[in-house]
Motif scaffolding. Structure first.
Motif, PDB file in Angstrom:
ATOM      1  N   SER A  17       0.808  -1.246  -0.118  1.00  9.93           N
ATOM      2  CA  SER A  17      -0.041   0.010   0.070  1.00  9.93           C
ATOM      3  C   SER A  17       0.680   1.239   0.074  1.00  9.93           C
ATOM      4  O   SER A  17       0.292   2.348  -0.144  1.00  9.93           O
ATOM      5  N   GLN A  39       1.686  -3.214  -6.620  1.00  7.46           N
ATOM      6  CA  GLN A  39       1.002  -2.171  -7.265  1.00  7.46           C
ATOM      7  C   GLN A  39       1.904  -2.155  -8.731  1.00  7.46           C
ATOM      8  O   GLN A  39       2.918  -2.219  -8.785  1.00  7.46           O
ATOM      9  N   CYS A  48      -7.411   4.983  -4.069  1.00  4.81           N
ATOM     10  CA  CYS A  48      -7.389   4.951  -2.818  1.00  4.81           C
ATOM     11  C   CYS A  48      -8.510   4.196  -2.087  1.00  4.81           C
ATOM     12  O   CYS A  48      -9.613   4.839  -2.399  1.00  4.81           O
ATOM     13  N   GLN A  88      -4.295   1.542  -3.157  1.00  5.52           N
ATOM     14  CA  GLN A  88      -3.560   1.942  -1.843  1.00  5.52           C
ATOM     15  C   GLN A  88      -4.770   1.860  -0.688  1.00  5.52           C
ATOM     16  O   GLN A  88      -5.864   2.621  -0.904  1.00  5.52           O
TER      17      GLN A  88
END
Length: 119
Positions: A17, A39, A48, A88
């Motif tokens: 994250s 990611q 987010c 995230q």
């Protein structure tokens, strides 16, 4: 002293994250991101997923697992990552309200997940 400062801040480095958006100004609530995919290097969009932290409740709320994330957050985020977006995971902590919104401005989209009555 440096080690204590790092532990006190609950540094986000090393967690999936942690990027691509810098979320280090926010207090890290979750113990880990177990199961969260890496990611993408060049995400189509920077997303987010916000979870609400309830300080008076075990693990941060009745909707949280023992690591502090909502039960469905990791699969939800992995779906977006699989589609080429970054996702995230952060927690909204009301004591950091202004700092939280400064960080949120950097994202393309924000998804808020909370149980009724937690805000």
């Amino acid at each position: 002293k440096v080690a204590r400062d790092i532990l006190d801040k609950k540094d986000t480095l090393g967690f999936p994250s942690a990027g691509p958006i810098d979320i280090s100004p926010l207090k890290r609530i979750a113990k880990d991101d177990l199961g969260l995919m890496a990611q993408p290097a060049n995400p189509k969009y920077k997303i987010c997923l916000v979870q609400i932290y309830v300080s008076s409740a075990p693990f941060g709320g009745s909707d949280k697992s023992s690591n502090g994330h909502r039960y469905d957050s990791i699969p939800f985020a992995n779906g977006m990552i699989s589609a080429g977006m970054s996702c995230q995971l952060v927690h909204y902590v009301h004591q950091e309200h202004n700092k939280f919104f400064e960080v949120m401005r950097r994202f393309d989209a924000i998804i808020v997940r909370c149980n009724p009555g937690q805000i």
